[in-house]
Design a protein around this motif. Structure first.
Motif, PDB file in Angstrom:
ATOM      1  N   PRO A   1       0.845  -1.193   0.000  1.00  5.52           N
ATOM      2  CA  PRO A   1       0.000   0.000   0.000  1.00  5.52           C
ATOM      3  C   PRO A   1       0.877   1.239   0.000  1.00  5.52           C
ATOM      4  O   PRO A   1       2.088   1.136   0.174  1.00  5.52           O
ATOM      5  N   ASP A   2       0.266   2.390  -0.159  1.00  6.99           N
ATOM      6  CA  ASP A   2       1.050   3.642  -0.178  1.00  6.99           C
ATOM      7  C   ASP A   2       1.893   3.759   1.091  1.00  6.99           C
ATOM      8  O   ASP A   2       3.038   4.196   1.043  1.00  6.99           O
TER       9      ASP A   2
ATOM     10  N   LYS B   1      14.033   3.130  -4.584  1.00  5.45           N
ATOM     11  CA  LYS B   1      13.255   1.895  -4.414  1.00  5.45           C
ATOM     12  C   LYS B   1      12.618   1.860  -3.027  1.00  5.45           C
ATOM     13  O   LYS B   1      13.246   2.265  -2.043  1.00  5.45           O
ATOM     14  N   MET B   2      11.400   1.324  -2.947  1.00  5.57           N
ATOM     15  CA  MET B   2      10.743   1.117  -1.656  1.00  5.57           C
ATOM     16  C   MET B   2      11.125  -0.261  -1.105  1.00  5.57           C
ATOM     17  O   MET B   2      11.139  -0.493   0.089  1.00  5.57           O
ATOM     18  N   VAL B   3      11.402  -1.186  -2.036  1.00  9.28           N
ATOM     19  CA  VAL B   3      11.853  -2.533  -1.654  1.00  9.28           C
ATOM     20  C   VAL B   3      13.076  -2.855  -2.509  1.00  9.28           C
ATOM     21  O   VAL B   3      13.047  -2.655  -3.725  1.00  9.28           O
ATOM     22  N   ALA B   4      14.141  -3.315  -1.859  1.00 10.51           N
ATOM     23  CA  ALA B   4      15.376  -3.622  -2.599  1.00 10.51           C
ATOM     24  C   ALA B   4      15.816  -5.046  -2.272  1.00 10.51           C
ATOM     25  O   ALA B   4      15.400  -5.614  -1.255  1.00 10.51           O
ATOM     26  N   ASN B   5      16.630  -5.612  -3.111  1.00  3.08           N
ATOM     27  CA  ASN B   5      17.192  -6.947  -2.832  1.00  3.08           C
ATOM     28  C   ASN B   5      18.682  -6.823  -2.542  1.00  3.08           C
ATOM     29  O   ASN B   5      19.350  -5.885  -2.997  1.00  3.08           O
TER      30      ASN B   5
ATOM     31  N   ILE C   1      15.138  -9.656   0.458  1.00  2.09           N
ATOM     32  CA  ILE C   1      14.588  -8.356   0.052  1.00  2.09           C
ATOM     33  C   ILE C   1      14.315  -7.592   1.339  1.00  2.09           C
ATOM     34  O   ILE C   1      14.153  -8.188   2.412  1.00  2.09           O
ATOM     35  N   THR C   2      14.242  -6.265   1.227  1.00  3.09           N
ATOM     36  CA  THR C   2      14.024  -5.447   2.425  1.00  3.09           C
ATOM     37  C   THR C   2      13.329  -4.141   2.082  1.00  3.09           C
ATOM     38  O   THR C   2      13.525  -3.592   0.994  1.00  3.09           O
ATOM     39  N   PHE C   3      12.484  -3.681   2.998  1.00  2.00           N
ATOM     40  CA  PHE C   3      12.012  -2.301   2.915  1.00  2.00           C
ATOM     41  C   PHE C   3      13.251  -1.411   2.952  1.00  2.00           C
ATOM     42  O   PHE C   3      14.270  -1.759   3.565  1.00  2.00           O
ATOM     43  N   THR C   4      13.156  -0.235   2.345  1.00  3.06           N
ATOM     44  CA  THR C   4      14.228   0.765   2.423  1.00  3.06           C
ATOM     45  C   THR C   4      13.725   1.950   3.250  1.00  3.06           C
ATOM     46  O   THR C   4      12.520   2.045   3.556  1.00  3.06           O
ATOM     47  N   PHE C   5      14.627   2.875   3.545  1.00  3.32           N
ATOM     48  CA  PHE C   5      14.227   4.013   4.376  1.00  3.32           C
ATOM     49  C   PHE C   5      13.114   4.863   3.757  1.00  3.32           C
ATOM     50  O   PHE C   5      12.208   5.305   4.481  1.00  3.32           O
ATOM     51  N   PRO C   6      13.131   5.093   2.418  1.00  3.24           N
ATOM     52  CA  PRO C   6      12.009   5.870   1.865  1.00  3.24           C
ATOM     53  C   PRO C   6      10.649   5.270   2.197  1.00  3.24           C
ATOM     54  O   PRO C   6       9.683   6.011   2.436  1.00  3.24           O
ATOM     55  N   TYR C   7      10.539   3.938   2.254  1.00  8.18           N
ATOM     56  CA  TYR C   7       9.232   3.350   2.569  1.00  8.18           C
ATOM     57  C   TYR C   7       8.973   3.377   4.077  1.00  8.18           C
ATOM     58  O   TYR C   7       7.867   3.678   4.514  1.00  8.18           O
TER      59      TYR C   7
ATOM     60  N   GLU D   1      25.044   6.295  12.923  1.00 12.78           N
ATOM     61  CA  GLU D   1      25.179   5.489  11.687  1.00 12.78           C
ATOM     62  C   GLU D   1      24.310   4.237  11.738  1.00 12.78           C
ATOM     63  O   GLU D   1      24.093   3.570  10.753  1.00 12.78           O
ATOM     64  N   LEU D   2      23.788   3.922  12.925  1.00 16.33           N
ATOM     65  CA  LEU D   2      23.009   2.681  13.059  1.00 16.33           C
ATOM     66  C   LEU D   2      21.623   2.833  12.430  1.00 16.33           C
ATOM     67  O   LEU D   2      20.935   3.837  12.678  1.00 16.33           O
ATOM     68  N   PRO D   3      21.191   1.835  11.654  1.00 16.80           N
ATOM     69  CA  PRO D   3      19.855   1.895  11.046  1.00 16.80           C
ATOM     70  C   PRO D   3      18.758   2.127  12.083  1.00 16.80           C
ATOM     71  O   PRO D   3      17.835   2.912  11.850  1.00 16.80           O
ATOM     72  N   SER D   4      18.851   1.493  13.244  1.00 19.56           N
ATOM     73  CA  SER D   4      17.797   1.668  14.266  1.00 19.56           C
ATOM     74  C   SER D   4      17.798   3.099  14.805  1.00 19.56           C
ATOM     75  O   SER D   4      16.743   3.648  15.117  1.00 19.56           O
ATOM     76  N   VAL D   5      18.957   3.724  14.870  1.00 22.75           N
ATOM     77  CA  VAL D   5      19.017   5.128  15.323  1.00 22.75           C
ATOM     78  C   VAL D   5      18.407   6.048  14.268  1.00 22.75           C
ATOM     79  O   VAL D   5      17.705   7.014  14.597  1.00 22.75           O
ATOM     80  N   LYS D   6      18.660   5.724  12.998  1.00 26.16           N
ATOM     81  CA  LYS D   6      18.072   6.552  11.913  1.00 26.16           C
ATOM     82  C   LYS D   6      16.548   6.558  12.015  1.00 26.16           C
ATOM     83  O   LYS D   6      15.893   7.567  11.793  1.00 26.16           O
ATOM     84  N   VAL D   7      15.969   5.413  12.416  1.00 28.74           N
ATOM     85  CA  VAL D   7      14.506   5.363  12.586  1.00 28.74           C
ATOM     86  C   VAL D   7      14.093   6.239  13.771  1.00 28.74           C
ATOM     87  O   VAL D   7      13.125   6.990  13.702  1.00 28.74           O
ATOM     88  N   ASN D   8      14.847   6.169  14.856  1.00 30.42           N
ATOM     89  CA  ASN D   8      14.526   7.007  16.025  1.00 30.42           C
ATOM     90  C   ASN D   8      14.525   8.493  15.664  1.00 30.42           C
ATOM     91  O   ASN D   8      13.870   9.296  16.339  1.00 30.42           O
ATOM     92  N   GLN D   9      15.266   8.847  14.604  1.00 24.44           N
ATOM     93  CA  GLN D   9      15.400  10.268  14.236  1.00 24.44           C
ATOM     94  C   GLN D   9      14.353  10.713  13.209  1.00 24.44           C
ATOM     95  O   GLN D   9      14.347  11.863  12.793  1.00 24.44           O
ATOM     96  N   PHE D  10      13.464   9.767  12.793  1.00 25.52           N
ATOM     97  CA  PHE D  10      12.411  10.162  11.840  1.00 25.52           C
ATOM     98  C   PHE D  10      11.588  11.299  12.447  1.00 25.52           C
ATOM     99  O   PHE D  10      11.191  11.244  13.597  1.00 25.52           O
ATOM    100  N   LYS D  11      11.310  12.306  11.596  1.00 21.64           N
ATOM    101  CA  LYS D  11      10.473  13.405  12.077  1.00 21.64           C
ATOM    102  C   LYS D  11       9.000  12.999  11.906  1.00 21.64           C
ATOM    103  O   LYS D  11       8.664  12.279  10.976  1.00 21.64           O
TER     104      LYS D  11
END
Ligand SMILES: O=C1O[C@H](COP(=O)(O)O)[C@@H](O)[C@H](O)[C@H]1O
Length: 250
Positions: free
Chosen positions: A133-134, A164-168, A180-186, A216-226
């Motif tokens: 979905p969107d 890409k919203m999903v990448a391999n 495959i994985t969701f990417t940050f844009p999604y 630099e950690l992916p989980s920290v990047k999520v914590n920083q989402f506005k």
């Protein structure tokens, strides 16, 4: 904003996560006919069994027939394999549902595109992206001992993917290698995001995640989402060394 909900043990953290998910479901169904949720594999699947089925306070609230379930990442294997996130979820949760319960829609990878060479792995990613979905009403992430989320690993080039919203990928540092994985844009389109992390094995990484320096950690990047509320559901064994204020959900 980030909330950290800490519990004495992993089961009570899972039960609280179940209540949070039911609340997110109710919020979504107040506006739409379906609840769109994306889940991780690994330890989260056992927590969902505890929080949504074994938790007798929450289980009656779950309207499975109105759920659309997606995977934030998937290993590129047949669904029956031990390491398939879909297969794990079916075995540990869906197969335990009362036969009378209307089953949720669960988006699996297109296994007809699987091959030993991986020659069509990018097509599997594209095909899965078309199913999405969107945005998701809720995304639930795990946090690997290296700080990875989905199949987005520290230092991997996919952290920079912005189209890409999903990448391999074929070089996952955690086996199996092809995923495959969701990417940050999604991930950034989600209405809300929750993490589940439990056990002393996660103590070092959660200390880093909440240190304020491990950007630099992916989980920290999520914590920083506005503008996206991010909630962590953890047990004390995982969070005890982290310098972060904790509370309990609700
Ligand atoms: O490989 C994966 O690992 C992460 C973390 O798993 P956990 O067992 O440490 O919680 C998981 O979220 C992801 O879906 C899975 O493919």
């Amino acid at each position: 904003m980030v909330e950290v909900y800490s519990y004495p043990n992993s089961e009570s953290a899972a039960y609280a996560l179940g209540e949070y998910i039911a609340d997110a479901q109710d919020k979504a169904l107040a506006k739409n006919k379906v609840f769109r949720i994306a889940i991780s594999g690994g330890s989260l699947v056992g927590a969902l069994q505890e929080g949504l089925i074994l938790n007798k306070k929450v289980a009656p609230r779950v309207k499975w027939g109105q759920w659309e379930i997606y995977f934030v990442d998937e290993r590129l294997l047949p669904l029956s394999y031990e390491d398939s996130n879909y297969g794990l979820f079916k075995r540990k949760l869906v197969n335990l549902l009362d036969p009378k319960v209307t089953r949720p829609y669960i988006a699996a990878i297109n296994t007809t595109l699987l091959s030993p060479s991986g020659g069509q792995d990018d097509s599997i990613a594209k095909d899965y992206e078309k199913k999405l979905p969107d945005h998701m009403d809720l995304i639930i992430l795990g946090c690997g001992e290296d700080g990875h989320i989905c199949s987005l690993f520290p230092g991997h080039e996919l952290l920079e993917e912005n189209v890409k919203m999903v990448a391999n990928l074929e070089d996952s540092p955690k086996l199996p290698p092809r995923r495959i994985t969701f990417t940050f844009p999604y991930l950034k389109k989600a209405t809300q995001i929750a993490f589940y992390a439990r056990g002393s094995g996660k103590k070092p990484i959660l200390k880093k995640v909440f240190s304020g320096t491990a950007t630099e950690l992916p989980s920290v990047k999520v914590n920083q989402f506005k503008k996206i509320p991010v909630s962590w559901f953890v047990d004390e064994a995982a969070i005890e060394d982290a310098n972060v204020k904790t509370s309990t959900y609700k």
